[in-house]
Design a protein around this motif. Structure first.
Motif, PDB file in Angstrom:
ATOM      1  N   VAL A 308       0.844  -1.205   0.000  1.00 54.23           N
ATOM      2  CA  VAL A 308       0.000   0.000   0.000  1.00 54.23           C
ATOM      3  C   VAL A 308       0.875   1.251   0.000  1.00 54.23           C
ATOM      4  O   VAL A 308       0.608   2.219  -0.714  1.00 54.23           O
ATOM      5  CB  VAL A 308      -0.962  -0.007   1.217  1.00 54.23           C
ATOM      6  CG1 VAL A 308      -1.653   1.341   1.360  1.00 54.23           C
ATOM      7  CG2 VAL A 308      -1.983  -1.121   1.066  1.00 54.23           C
ATOM      8  N   GLN A 309       1.932   1.240   0.792  1.00 52.71           N
ATOM      9  CA  GLN A 309       2.835   2.404   0.819  1.00 52.71           C
ATOM     10  C   GLN A 309       3.435   2.662  -0.549  1.00 52.71           C
ATOM     11  O   GLN A 309       3.523   3.801  -1.005  1.00 52.71           O
ATOM     12  CB  GLN A 309       3.962   2.174   1.833  1.00 52.71           C
ATOM     13  CG  GLN A 309       3.527   2.429   3.266  1.00 52.71           C
ATOM     14  CD  GLN A 309       4.583   1.968   4.264  1.00 52.71           C
ATOM     15  OE1 GLN A 309       5.768   1.889   3.937  1.00 52.71           O
ATOM     16  NE2 GLN A 309       4.163   1.655   5.471  1.00 52.71           N
ATOM     17  N   ASN A 310       3.844   1.604  -1.220  1.00 56.43           N
ATOM     18  CA  ASN A 310       4.439   1.773  -2.554  1.00 56.43           C
ATOM     19  C   ASN A 310       3.391   2.289  -3.539  1.00 56.43           C
ATOM     20  O   ASN A 310       3.657   3.175  -4.352  1.00 56.43           O
ATOM     21  CB  ASN A 310       5.030   0.452  -3.039  1.00 56.43           C
ATOM     22  CG  ASN A 310       5.827   0.637  -4.313  1.00 56.43           C
ATOM     23  OD1 ASN A 310       5.272   0.636  -5.403  1.00 56.43           O
ATOM     24  ND2 ASN A 310       7.143   0.854  -4.183  1.00 56.43           N
ATOM     25  N   ALA A 311       2.195   1.735  -3.458  1.00 52.86           N
ATOM     26  CA  ALA A 311       1.118   2.179  -4.358  1.00 52.86           C
ATOM     27  C   ALA A 311       0.783   3.645  -4.102  1.00 52.86           C
ATOM     28  O   ALA A 311       0.584   4.424  -5.046  1.00 52.86           O
ATOM     29  CB  ALA A 311      -0.110   1.299  -4.162  1.00 52.86           C
ATOM     30  N   GLN A 312       0.741   4.032  -2.843  1.00 56.10           N
ATOM     31  CA  GLN A 312       0.423   5.428  -2.518  1.00 56.10           C
ATOM     32  C   GLN A 312       1.533   6.376  -2.989  1.00 56.10           C
ATOM     33  O   GLN A 312       1.257   7.494  -3.420  1.00 56.10           O
ATOM     34  CB  GLN A 312       0.170   5.576  -1.015  1.00 56.10           C
ATOM     35  CG  GLN A 312      -1.155   4.936  -0.592  1.00 56.10           C
ATOM     36  CD  GLN A 312      -1.381   4.923   0.908  1.00 56.10           C
ATOM     37  OE1 GLN A 312      -0.418   4.940   1.692  1.00 56.10           O
ATOM     38  NE2 GLN A 312      -2.636   4.871   1.324  1.00 56.10           N
ATOM     39  N   MET A 313       2.775   5.928  -2.892  1.00 57.60           N
ATOM     40  CA  MET A 313       3.884   6.729  -3.428  1.00 57.60           C
ATOM     41  C   MET A 313       3.671   6.958  -4.923  1.00 57.60           C
ATOM     42  O   MET A 313       3.811   8.071  -5.431  1.00 57.60           O
ATOM     43  CB  MET A 313       5.206   5.996  -3.168  1.00 57.60           C
ATOM     44  CG  MET A 313       6.447   6.653  -3.750  1.00 57.60           C
ATOM     45  SD  MET A 313       6.741   6.272  -5.495  1.00 57.60           S
ATOM     46  CE  MET A 313       7.264   4.541  -5.368  1.00 57.60           C
ATOM     47  N   ARG A 314       3.287   5.902  -5.627  1.00 60.10           N
ATOM     48  CA  ARG A 314       3.036   6.032  -7.071  1.00 60.10           C
ATOM     49  C   ARG A 314       1.848   6.954  -7.320  1.00 60.10           C
ATOM     50  O   ARG A 314       1.850   7.773  -8.240  1.00 60.10           O
ATOM     51  CB  ARG A 314       2.775   4.651  -7.689  1.00 60.10           C
ATOM     52  CG  ARG A 314       4.018   3.803  -7.775  1.00 60.10           C
ATOM     53  CD  ARG A 314       3.704   2.355  -8.119  1.00 60.10           C
ATOM     54  NE  ARG A 314       4.866   1.515  -7.858  1.00 60.10           N
ATOM     55  CZ  ARG A 314       5.783   1.180  -8.769  1.00 60.10           C
ATOM     56  NH1 ARG A 314       5.651   1.570 -10.013  1.00 60.10           N
ATOM     57  NH2 ARG A 314       6.825   0.448  -8.446  1.00 60.10           N
ATOM     58  N   GLY A 315       0.840   6.825  -6.474  1.00 59.05           N
ATOM     59  CA  GLY A 315      -0.338   7.679  -6.622  1.00 59.05           C
ATOM     60  C   GLY A 315       0.004   9.140  -6.417  1.00 59.05           C
ATOM     61  O   GLY A 315      -0.492  10.025  -7.137  1.00 59.05           O
ATOM     62  N   SER A 316       0.882   9.413  -5.462  1.00 58.59           N
ATOM     63  CA  SER A 316       1.231  10.810  -5.172  1.00 58.59           C
ATOM     64  C   SER A 316       2.100  11.409  -6.281  1.00 58.59           C
ATOM     65  O   SER A 316       2.229  12.626  -6.380  1.00 58.59           O
ATOM     66  CB  SER A 316       1.960  10.905  -3.828  1.00 58.59           C
ATOM     67  OG  SER A 316       3.220  10.288  -3.932  1.00 58.59           O
ATOM     68  N   ALA A 317       2.701  10.554  -7.112  1.00 58.22           N
ATOM     69  CA  ALA A 317       3.538  11.053  -8.216  1.00 58.22           C
ATOM     70  C   ALA A 317       2.781  11.047  -9.538  1.00 58.22           C
ATOM     71  O   ALA A 317       3.361  11.301 -10.584  1.00 58.22           O
ATOM     72  CB  ALA A 317       4.795  10.196  -8.335  1.00 58.22           C
ATOM     73  N   SER A 318       1.486  10.715  -9.486  1.00 52.67           N
ATOM     74  CA  SER A 318       0.707  10.584 -10.724  1.00 52.67           C
ATOM     75  C   SER A 318      -0.564  11.423 -10.651  1.00 52.67           C
ATOM     76  O   SER A 318      -1.057  11.744  -9.566  1.00 52.67           O
ATOM     77  CB  SER A 318       0.302   9.114 -10.940  1.00 52.67           C
ATOM     78  OG  SER A 318       1.418   8.272 -10.871  1.00 52.67           O
TER      79      SER A 318
END
Ligand SMILES: [Zn+2]
Length: 530
Positions: A308-318
């Protein structure tokens, strides 16, 4: 003795630490699989960040193999009794001592099992999807399959679960060193069987490993071949940082000045390269999701948190509600069970956690959803060259490395184009002889081929393939010439620069044929050893 005592103490400490972590993750909070089935039937959730898992395997037909061939490479100039535009040739004479060569070795050791097991795993669970890109491998495998497997694969392709609509070139070509005609050719050659056998035409570009990206790729080889989007993974590190900060990793690329808007393509730079986050690289033993509640190292909580942390990092950069994670890396999925079983678990548990929504997906679906969000994208013009992966790490040496291979590949391509022209003009139907050269010329355009980044043995293998192809093309050329009245065979003289050409040095009389493939008069000098 002292060492043994110390090890025992460490083991005890590790057990205590493990117990403490396990206690924090309460197995009873998770729904376990029912009747052995994990719930992987996730659909898009408009209220959450949707994480698309893109199962893929990056299969270079050459990187670092041990090849037992001995090759003498002799740089030569001139071509006798051939075509004027083929001067400055690199010639090879080969003694092949081994039985496996680069691309063949990879196929035999890894790729056939990747496709074998991926198909089995797709059949096992209808939610699963897998994309395969490199047609030089896929088509070899396809022709080895019986009717039953072919029927299964056709059904999987029809359902979009075996996704062959991505790239689809004979290889994933380099973008800095090939001639654009060779790029077009190898792409079209890969696409041909996809249309004939499956009735599909690729719609997504996937240039994840070439070292920088050319405007030609963006314009001619993406928008120009009908791709709706292009994804890649190597751009300048400072550009990457800036784009990540500004949520500009996805954008509109308008690479051609002359074609302007009509050349543009939706483009995405993949976050953190084309492999999955370390813990979720399921090709590595030790990365399994452990959900057996009877064991002490039940680790679902930790796995879900990290994902989830990795997905959220990607979400915050997209921008928008969709991100994708490439689930695969170089030559992965030769044990597809390992990958898919763990991805099943990931989807099952992360969606119970409910902070993000994760699903099996494909790039066409992802791209359509992304475009449907109605977002505003920045526009990039010009190219992505040169590529720097870090400070003082400019990937520009490959522009000129292995110059003889680069030149030989150019010459081979020119020969192929000219024999093809003659075929077309004289309505010859012997073009099957050109397949060998077509494949060799297509393969060498690879980003670890013509670029020169491969090991010497692999470069030798490319030269061998080109040489074999040229010999067959010469046969084809003579058949065409015979049809139009030339009864004596002609020969390409590939080592003319070192004055090695039996035809001209050992005969008092010989004939030279010069072919001008240009639609205009051309004045050039030909060098002939006598
Ligand atoms: Zn690669």
């Amino acid at each position: 003795m002292r060492t043994r005592t110390a090890l025992a103490a460490v083991a005890t400490a590790a057990a205590l630490v493990g117990g403490a972590v396990d206690a924090a993750c309460d197995p009873s909070k998770w729904k376990l699989p029912v009747d052995g089935h994990y719930d992987t039937a996730a659909k898009i959730d408009s209220q959450k960040l949707n994480v698309h898992l893109i199962a893929h395997s990056h299969d270079d037909p050459c990187v670092s193999v041990c090849l037992q061939v001995v090759v003498d490479v002799i740089t030569c100039m001139g071509i006798l009794m051939g075509y004027v535009s083929c001067c400055w040739v690199t010639c090879v004479s080969v003694t092949h001592r081994g039985w496996l060569v680069g691309v063949d070795q990879y196929y035999m050791e890894r790729v056939q099992y990747i496709l074998d097991t991926a198909v089995e795993e797709l059949v096992r669970n209808p939610d699963r999807q897998f994309m395969f890109v490199e047609q030089s491998f896929f088509q070899r495998w396809w022709h080895e399959q019986g009717s039953e497997v072919q029927a299964t694969v056709k059904q999987l392709v029809k359902e979009g679960r075996m996704d062959l609509t991505v790239n689809g070139g004979w290889c994933m070509h380099d973008e800095a060193t090939p001639h654009y005609i060779a790029m077009v050719d190898q792409t079209a050659y890969g696409h041909k069987l996809l249309m004939e056998e499956f009735g599909i035409s690729p719609r997504i570009g996937w240039q994840i490993d070439p070292f920088g990206h050319s405007a030609t790729q963006g314009s001619l080889l993406s928008q120009g071949v009908g791709f709706d989007a292009l994804y890649f993974a190597r751009i300048d590190y400072q550009d990457y940082d800036q784009r990540k900060k500004n949520k500009d990793l996805e954008f509109i690329w308008r690479p051609s000045k002359s074609r302007g808007k009509s050349s543009e393509v939706f483009t995405g730079e993949i976050i953190d390269n084309y492999c999955p986050p370390g813990k979720f690289d399921f090709g590595n033993i030790g990365n399994e999701i452990q959900d057996d509640t009877e064991l002490h190292d039940f680790d679902v909580c930790d796995e879900v948190d990290q994902f989830v942390q990795n997905a959220q990092m990607r979400g915050s950069a997209s921008k928008g509600n969709h991100v994708f994670i490439p689930m695969g890396c170089d030559f992965q999925y030769d044990n597809s069970r390992h990958w898919f079983k763990n991805m099943d678990k990931l989807i099952h548990y992360v969606n119970q956690d409910a902070r993000v929504n994760v699903l099996y997906s494909n790039l066409s679906y992802y791209t359509d959803l992304k475009k449907a969000e109605g977002l505003t994208w920045s526009v990039k013009t010009d190219d992505f060259m040169p590529y720097a992966s870090g400070k003082h790490e400019y990937w520009s040496g490959f522009f000129t490395s292995r110059p003889t291979l680069k030149r030989f590949a150019r010459v081979a391509n020119v020969l192929m184009q000219q024999v093809r022209q003659l075929n077309s003009v004289y309505q010859s139907h012997h073009s099957s002889e050109l397949e060998s050269l077509q494949r060799a010329v297509g393969l060498v355009q690879h980003h670890d081929g013509l670029s020169g980044t491969e090991k010497q043995s692999v470069a030798d293998d490319y030269a061998l393939r080109l040489n074999d192809g040229i010999i067959k093309a010469e046969k084809e050329m003579n058949e065409i010439l015979f049809v139009i009245g030339e009864k004596e065979p002609y020969h390409f003289c590939l080592m003319a620069n070192t004055s090695v050409c039996d035809v001209s040095t050992q005969n008092d009389d010989f004939e030279v044929m010069v072919h001008n493939a240009l639609p205009r008069t051309s004045v050039q000098t030909i060098s002939i050893p006598i």
